[in-house]
Design an enzyme around this catalytic site. Sequence first.
Site, PDB file in Angstrom:
ATOM      1  N   SER A 223     -45.420 -12.219   1.884  1.00 40.82           N
ATOM      2  CA  SER A 223     -45.895 -11.282   2.876  1.00 40.82           C
ATOM      3  C   SER A 223     -44.754 -10.385   3.345  1.00 40.82           C
ATOM      4  O   SER A 223     -44.151  -9.683   2.542  1.00 40.82           O
ATOM      5  CB  SER A 223     -46.532 -12.072   4.024  1.00 40.82           C
ATOM      6  OG  SER A 223     -47.262 -11.235   4.858  1.00 40.82           O
ATOM      7  N   ASP A 446     -35.789   7.405  15.210  1.00 46.83           N
ATOM      8  CA  ASP A 446     -34.611   7.388  14.335  1.00 46.83           C
ATOM      9  C   ASP A 446     -34.428   6.050  13.618  1.00 46.83           C
ATOM     10  O   ASP A 446     -33.342   5.471  13.592  1.00 46.83           O
ATOM     11  CB  ASP A 446     -33.353   7.750  15.126  1.00 46.83           C
ATOM     12  CG  ASP A 446     -33.099   6.818  16.310  1.00 46.83           C
ATOM     13  OD1 ASP A 446     -34.053   6.128  16.739  1.00 46.83           O
ATOM     14  OD2 ASP A 446     -31.957   6.788  16.803  1.00 46.83           O
ATOM     15  N   HIS A 499     -54.565 -14.211   1.271  1.00 46.26           N
ATOM     16  CA  HIS A 499     -53.163 -13.922   1.562  1.00 46.26           C
ATOM     17  C   HIS A 499     -52.326 -15.205   1.634  1.00 46.26           C
ATOM     18  O   HIS A 499     -51.115 -15.169   1.451  1.00 46.26           O
ATOM     19  CB  HIS A 499     -53.073 -13.160   2.885  1.00 46.26           C
ATOM     20  CG  HIS A 499     -51.722 -12.621   3.212  1.00 46.26           C
ATOM     21  ND1 HIS A 499     -51.139 -11.574   2.537  1.00 46.26           N
ATOM     22  CD2 HIS A 499     -50.824 -12.987   4.150  1.00 46.26           C
ATOM     23  CE1 HIS A 499     -49.958 -11.304   3.051  1.00 46.26           C
ATOM     24  NE2 HIS A 499     -49.741 -12.152   4.032  1.00 46.26           N
TER      25      HIS A 499
END
Length: 524
Positions: A223, A446, A499
Amino acid sequence: MSNRRPPGMAVARLRCAAAIGVATATPAAAARPLRREPAFLPVHVPGAARLRLSPCRIPPPRAAAAAMSSPARAEHEAGAWYAVPGLSLRDHRFAVPLDHSSPDSGAAITVFAREVVAAGKEDAALPYLLYLQGGPGFESPRPMEAGGWLKKACEDHRVVLLDQRGTGLSTPLTPSSLSQITSPAKQVEYLKHFRADNIVKDAEFIRLRLVPDAKPWTVLGQSYGGFCAVTYLSFAPEGLKSVLLTGGLPPLGEPCTAQTVYRACFKQVQLQNEKYYKRYPQDIQVVHDVIRCLSESEGGGVVLPSGGRLTPKMLQCLGLSGLGSGSGFERLHYLLERVWDPVLVPGAKKSISYYFLKEFEMWLGFDQNPLYALLHESIYCQGSSSKWSAEKVRGEYGSLFDPIKATEEGRPVYFTGEMVFPCMFDEIHALRDLKEAAHLLAEKEDWPQLYDVSKLNNNKVPVAAAVYYEDMYVNFNIAKETASQIAGIRLWVTNEYMHSGIRDGGPHVFEHLMGLLNGKKPLF
């Protein structure tokens, strides 16, 4: 293994694949909920603004030692071997710079890694395999005995279970530890160092000091750990012998892929809800009754044991752990069975049980692992802000995910998936003091680059990836698109697992991926 229901944080970590497939303190039947992830736009668009890359430069051992804040502090401390059934383990602690790009600043943290081998192989010459946990913000598994993928991996490897910075024993960031930084702006300045770029730099720091002759090692990324592995491929491929990815191909492309991720994930979440209610149609009315109870309560919710508040929108967050992993549907259904207190006295008001309220908190687990909530959207950002993308995309669905309108109209109330919403920082008691920092992180622009598509296009490191067709966390189409950008990658596409494949079928998944790399699974 016991069939006892999982403790709450175990459930939350399953989401992040934290306990995946290893015999840990959590019984195997109590799968931890899973985690992680994405959807995206993949290729670099000609003419688009390019972000400045930040190469993974790790100071050599002696230089790094000189950069530590305390001259007496050892940069690497190794403990003695100890044992659990079938395995031998040894603890390692490394003193690393908080900011690898500015090691002379003096700020340092501790990063913890646990070395694991099959019992009796402590002195064997074995290749190293680094395991990168799902998340963000969850520590590596704590083995209780040999089992799952870890037992299979230890047949031929020396496994390193890394507590990624800020988790477990690696200078853990918790609500209490973060309270030492009293300014939200300063909290953000600290938290910005806890993404994949610095996790990879920690890994390289450790490899140079732990692996004999600093040889490259294999990385297994589950993951979010797979996202970190792709960052590794982008900026430090010289440290990699090979890479295994399980549900962990990140989105590439635009400066912030969060909205693309959530648009894809909401579609899959809608499908998972439809499947859930088809299996448990009786839960439609149960959830309606709970929503009415919550919305009619004072303040629009019920007080949780910790002091937080369960509201209709917070109830929907159970889908994070309940909709996308193996046995998730069953665990969610059995939890809803216990939602009401029994009526012991005729005429007593119907009320939500303490059992359910406590379990709800344990399912989410943000009080112990706040990094997941704080950085969840930021892991998608490169030179741009997320601006609460999940909340924005949710609004694009109109009333589809509105629990009160769904109840009023007699529609099933849809649970949400792997998304973090601003309301969590109001309703989860442990997160309230981090609310301002969370909003600053959502506006922060940023963020440094996490991937180098041109480097991935020219990748030389052998890579094998398990891609789960019905993955609710890492969107299948996005994963395929990313795979097309990584030269030489071998894909195993399957709907046999969700998953949580590395947890639910760890030995099979690990062996299959290794077979793709070592020739046992030929191309044709």
